[in-house]
Design a protein around this motif. Sequence first.
Motif, PDB file in Angstrom:
ATOM      1  N   PHE A 195       5.192  15.164  -3.544  1.00 51.22           N
ATOM      2  CA  PHE A 195       3.785  14.856  -3.834  1.00 51.22           C
ATOM      3  C   PHE A 195       3.429  13.514  -3.201  1.00 51.22           C
ATOM      4  N   LYS A 196       2.191  13.442  -2.651  1.00 54.05           N
ATOM      5  CA  LYS A 196       1.708  12.217  -2.014  1.00 54.05           C
ATOM      6  C   LYS A 196       0.488  11.672  -2.746  1.00 54.05           C
ATOM      7  N   LEU A 197       0.366  10.362  -2.764  1.00 50.15           N
ATOM      8  CA  LEU A 197      -0.815   9.727  -3.340  1.00 50.15           C
ATOM      9  C   LEU A 197      -0.957   8.317  -2.783  1.00 50.15           C
ATOM     10  N   LYS A 198      -2.154   7.760  -2.952  1.00 53.11           N
ATOM     11  CA  LYS A 198      -2.392   6.357  -2.621  1.00 53.11           C
ATOM     12  C   LYS A 198      -2.478   5.586  -3.927  1.00 53.11           C
ATOM     13  N   ALA A 199      -1.885   4.397  -3.948  1.00 46.71           N
ATOM     14  CA  ALA A 199      -1.864   3.629  -5.180  1.00 46.71           C
ATOM     15  C   ALA A 199      -1.967   2.143  -4.874  1.00 46.71           C
ATOM     16  N   CYS A 200      -2.197   1.392  -5.930  1.00 46.84           N
ATOM     17  CA  CYS A 200      -2.291  -0.067  -5.819  1.00 46.84           C
ATOM     18  C   CYS A 200      -1.390  -0.676  -6.882  1.00 46.84           C
ATOM     19  N   LEU A 201      -0.541  -1.605  -6.476  1.00 46.15           N
ATOM     20  CA  LEU A 201       0.405  -2.250  -7.389  1.00 46.15           C
ATOM     21  C   LEU A 201       0.165  -3.752  -7.425  1.00 46.15           C
ATOM     22  N   TYR A 202       0.556  -4.353  -8.566  1.00 44.77           N
ATOM     23  CA  TYR A 202       0.505  -5.810  -8.695  1.00 44.77           C
ATOM     24  C   TYR A 202       1.840  -6.418  -8.282  1.00 44.77           C
ATOM     25  N   ARG A 203       1.766  -7.484  -7.494  1.00 41.72           N
ATOM     26  CA  ARG A 203       2.959  -8.264  -7.230  1.00 41.72           C
ATOM     27  C   ARG A 203       3.156  -9.255  -8.372  1.00 41.72           C
ATOM     28  N   ARG A 204       4.232 -10.016  -8.324  1.00 42.35           N
ATOM     29  CA  ARG A 204       4.527 -10.975  -9.389  1.00 42.35           C
ATOM     30  C   ARG A 204       3.351 -11.933  -9.611  1.00 42.35           C
ATOM     31  N   ASP A 205       2.740 -12.402  -8.511  1.00 43.38           N
ATOM     32  CA  ASP A 205       1.647 -13.375  -8.629  1.00 43.38           C
ATOM     33  C   ASP A 205       0.295 -12.727  -8.900  1.00 43.38           C
ATOM     34  N   ARG A 206       0.302 -11.431  -9.218  1.00 41.31           N
ATOM     35  CA  ARG A 206      -0.874 -10.641  -9.564  1.00 41.31           C
ATOM     36  C   ARG A 206      -1.782 -10.387  -8.360  1.00 41.31           C
ATOM     37  N   THR A 207      -1.305 -10.670  -7.163  1.00 46.80           N
ATOM     38  CA  THR A 207      -2.034 -10.198  -5.994  1.00 46.80           C
ATOM     39  C   THR A 207      -1.755  -8.714  -5.830  1.00 46.80           C
ATOM     40  N   ARG A 208      -2.620  -8.034  -5.081  1.00 54.02           N
ATOM     41  CA  ARG A 208      -2.523  -6.583  -4.976  1.00 54.02           C
ATOM     42  C   ARG A 208      -1.873  -6.155  -3.676  1.00 54.02           C
ATOM     43  N   VAL A 209      -1.161  -5.046  -3.751  1.00 48.00           N
ATOM     44  CA  VAL A 209      -0.603  -4.419  -2.566  1.00 48.00           C
ATOM     45  C   VAL A 209      -0.909  -2.931  -2.643  1.00 48.00           C
ATOM     46  N   TRP A 210      -1.474  -2.394  -1.556  1.00 52.25           N
ATOM     47  CA  TRP A 210      -1.817  -0.975  -1.519  1.00 52.25           C
ATOM     48  C   TRP A 210      -0.698  -0.218  -0.811  1.00 52.25           C
ATOM     49  N   VAL A 211      -0.370   0.961  -1.343  1.00 51.78           N
ATOM     50  CA  VAL A 211       0.765   1.722  -0.811  1.00 51.78           C
ATOM     51  C   VAL A 211       0.423   3.205  -0.701  1.00 51.78           C
ATOM     52  N   ASP A 212       1.026   3.831   0.317  1.00 48.46           N
ATOM     53  CA  ASP A 212       1.058   5.290   0.423  1.00 48.46           C
ATOM     54  C   ASP A 212       2.353   5.732  -0.235  1.00 48.46           C
ATOM     55  N   VAL A 213       2.266   6.589  -1.236  1.00 54.63           N
ATOM     56  CA  VAL A 213       3.438   6.977  -2.030  1.00 54.63           C
ATOM     57  C   VAL A 213       3.814   8.439  -1.750  1.00 54.63           C
ATOM     58  N   THR A 214       5.079   8.649  -1.410  1.00 51.06           N
ATOM     59  CA  THR A 214       5.617  10.004  -1.257  1.00 51.06           C
ATOM     60  C   THR A 214       6.784  10.163  -2.224  1.00 51.06           C
ATOM     61  N   THR A 215       6.687  11.132  -3.125  1.00 51.14           N
ATOM     62  CA  THR A 215       7.737  11.358  -4.127  1.00 51.14           C
ATOM     63  C   THR A 215       8.353  12.739  -3.921  1.00 51.14           C
ATOM     64  N   ILE A 216       9.683  12.772  -3.856  1.00 48.53           N
ATOM     65  CA  ILE A 216      10.434  14.017  -3.655  1.00 48.53           C
ATOM     66  C   ILE A 216      11.213  14.338  -4.922  1.00 48.53           C
ATOM     67  N   LEU A 217      11.096  15.562  -5.381  1.00 46.71           N
ATOM     68  CA  LEU A 217      11.782  16.011  -6.600  1.00 46.71           C
ATOM     69  C   LEU A 217      13.225  16.406  -6.262  1.00 46.71           C
TER      70      LEU A 217
END
Length: 479
Positions: free
Chosen positions: A91-113
């Motif tokens: 499954f693929k999705l786009k997401a946004c995560l917080y770094r330690r300093d609460r700045t944002r990083v956007w990622v393309d996520v691919t998950t394999i079962l």
Amino acid sequence: MQKNKGRNNFEKRFKECDEKFNTIFKLTSVASKIIRSDLTILKVNKALCDLLDYLPEEIEGTKILDHACEEYIAHWHHLQEMIWAKQVPFFKLKACLYRRDRTRVWVDVTTILYNDQGETFGFTVLDDISSFKRLEESQKRLNLALKYTSTAIWELDLDTHKVFRSRDHDEIFGYPQRQEHWSLESYYGHISASDLPAFKEALSNIEAEGGLDVQVRLNRPDGVLQWLNIKGKTETGKDGKAVKLIGVINDITTDKIIERHKDDFISIASHELKTPVTSLKGSVQMLQRDANRQSERTRRLVMQASKGINRISLIIDDLLNAGKNYRDQIELRKTNFNLFELVREIVDLFAFNDQPAVTITGKEDIMVHADSERIGRVLTNLISNAVKYAPGTAEIRVELIDDESQVKISVIDNGPGIVAEKIPLLFNRYYQADEQQHQFSGLGLGLFISANIINKHGGEIGVDSMPDERTIFWFTLPK
């Protein structure tokens, strides 16, 4: 024996595969993690730790939702449903995560079962797309700015004449929808016949000028007046030859209408002033003819009034003729005169208690051959600007430097200064620098007229400014 040997070989190969997987997992440059069905992070590699700025032990055991930006939490629940509830293999999705300093990083996520010892896990790869996201957001802001400022971006290939353009470019030229093709020749049919030669001439001088800056009117089916300012700068190839032109196209119709209203106002006001000034001038001339019966003080006042009226008459004539070809219309009345005495005469006009002191430095015997009335007007304008735009300055200095071939006159104040990007615009017609967001009176013609007067004399005019320190307006006159 053979059976045990086969089992041992299988376990050995499994162990080798497991070790290879762990090695690749740890050393790969792509951020990776293994998660459980409840979205708990079981294992992370160095790339993911670097991405989020955590140590492995600070991430492992937490849930991915602990690091997810709020508006993207639903995306992870969707992944959870698809992978574990519906058993989708990847499954693929786009997401946004917080770094330690609460700045944002956007990622393309691919998950394999995958399954391991009867339990299902998700192997997740995260590609950092933050730079693309920032570019996308920047592009949105740019498009929005272009839309609300009636500005389009264009790029002309000087070899093929093909034009690459921004989204709203075609709308400026009256098309509700984007046209499939656009070339340099596409502009010709839209530009009015009277302005097309100027546009073509500007294009022919691109190489020599390093770009173009031309104002044109459009042919519109509805007959409505529309003005465009087409600008561009050249980019050169490895051989130094211009290969493309990149610039902006601005709708300046509103500015042109305002300019026309100013022209109308100036014309009407100047004509209305001519009659009373002519009458006043005649009265002063009559007083001058009767000078023998006047006291010395009266004669001096009448002489000053006469000079003042002559200057007013000259200003009215300049205002009436202050078009773009103003310099060609100036008729200079050159005489030999003492420049220091002229400066002192102008400075005396500013000798009021509520204004900063105006001082003069330089030789007192500098003689020049020029139009004294118009040079006096330039000095009056520069000093009055210093008084108006630098109200906090304690002193304004007029400095005269006498060289072999020319004289340089500088007006120096210690006011707020002028930012560098506004300096090239100062001598434009109707331009007013409003550095402190104050409302100043005036039409924005003073420096425009001053520049044309100095250029007509064969001199130069300019400004040097350091914000919050000082401003120096200067001009030169050939001797």
